[in-house]
Design a protein around this motif. Structure first.
Motif, short mmCIF file in Angstrom:
data_model
loop_
_atom_site.label_atom_id
_atom_site.label_comp_id
_atom_site.label_asym_id
_atom_site.label_seq_id
_atom_site.Cartn_x
_atom_site.Cartn_y
_atom_site.Cartn_z
N ARG A 132 -13.97 -13.89 54.88
CA ARG A 132 -13.28 -12.62 54.07
C ARG A 132 -12.04 -12.02 55.07
O ARG A 132 -11.29 -11.35 54.58
N ILE A 153 -14.67 -18.91 50.04
CA ILE A 153 -15.35 -17.80 49.79
C ILE A 153 -16.42 -17.83 48.48
O ILE A 153 -17.62 -17.56 48.62
N GLU A 185 -20.54 -17.99 48.35
CA GLU A 185 -21.29 -16.95 47.69
C GLU A 185 -22.31 -17.84 46.81
O GLU A 185 -23.42 -17.47 46.61
N LEU A 243 -8.38 -10.63 47.75
CA LEU A 243 -9.82 -10.75 47.92
C LEU A 243 -10.18 -10.13 46.58
O LEU A 243 -11.05 -10.74 45.78
N THR A 250 -12.03 -11.62 43.30
CA THR A 250 -13.43 -11.42 42.70
C THR A 250 -13.39 -10.80 41.13
O THR A 250 -14.37 -11.31 40.49
N LYS A 309 -10.04 -18.59 49.45
CA LYS A 309 -10.82 -17.96 48.53
C LYS A 309 -11.48 -18.99 47.62
O LYS A 309 -12.76 -18.55 47.44
N THR A 313 -18.53 -13.63 55.82
CA THR A 313 -17.95 -12.49 56.63
C THR A 313 -16.68 -12.70 57.08
O THR A 313 -15.54 -12.19 57.26
#
Length: 157
Positions: free
Chosen positions: A83, A47, A51, A91, A95, A44, A80
């Motif tokens: 994830r 990710i 981003e 996830l 977010t 996480k 991608t």
């Protein structure tokens, strides 16, 4: 046979038990979600980092740095793939709970991108201990790509 008389204590104890049962008879409390494993916590974080990196590339591309698109696209591919290894529930929670931090609070620049890529690549080796072999391989290849980016980024736009 004569019916047995209940003592006052027995009647009160039975009433208390009935009240307790009534108050506990509602729907069971929803179980709290299991804490994320160390691997999911790391994924996480990666990710979120990807981003921010993609947003920084996108800002420079929007300012005329079209030649940076292939670099950004590789980060998008990393994102991608990362994830795919995080449960959808974890996830979604990440977010919605993650504070939105804008990577463009400082002016985007090629130097900043190069530094970001260099630091990211350097941190990957330390992240390999707490993960499964497959995730370790993914993180190592992401780090290799980031190291190449640090060298291959153009000097000017």
């Amino acid at each position: 046979m004569r019916p047995r008389q209940l003592s006052r204590r027995t009647v009160l104890a039975g009433g208390a038990a009935a009240l307790t049962a009534c108050s506990a008879s509602g729907p069971p409390p929803s179980p709290s979600p299991a804490p994320d494993s160390p691997e999911v916590v790391l994924l996480k974080a990666l990710i979120a980092e990807k981003e921010r990196t993609i947003a920084l590339y996108s800002a420079l591309i929007a300012d005329g740095g079209g030649k940076l698109a292939p670099f950004r696209d590789r980060h998008q591919a990393h994102l991608t793939e990362l994830r795919k290894h995080v449960p959808a529930v974890a996830l979604t929670a990440a977010t919605s709970a993650a504070p939105s931090s804008s990577p463009t609070t400082r002016k985007p620049s090629l130097k900043r991108l190069r530094d970001l890529e260099r630091k990211a690549a350097a941190s990957r080796a330390r992240q390999l201990d707490a993960v499964s072999p497959g995730i370790a391989q993914l993180i190592a290849s992401i780090g290799a790509c980031e190291a190449v980016h640090a060298i291959a980024l153009p000097r000017s736009l």
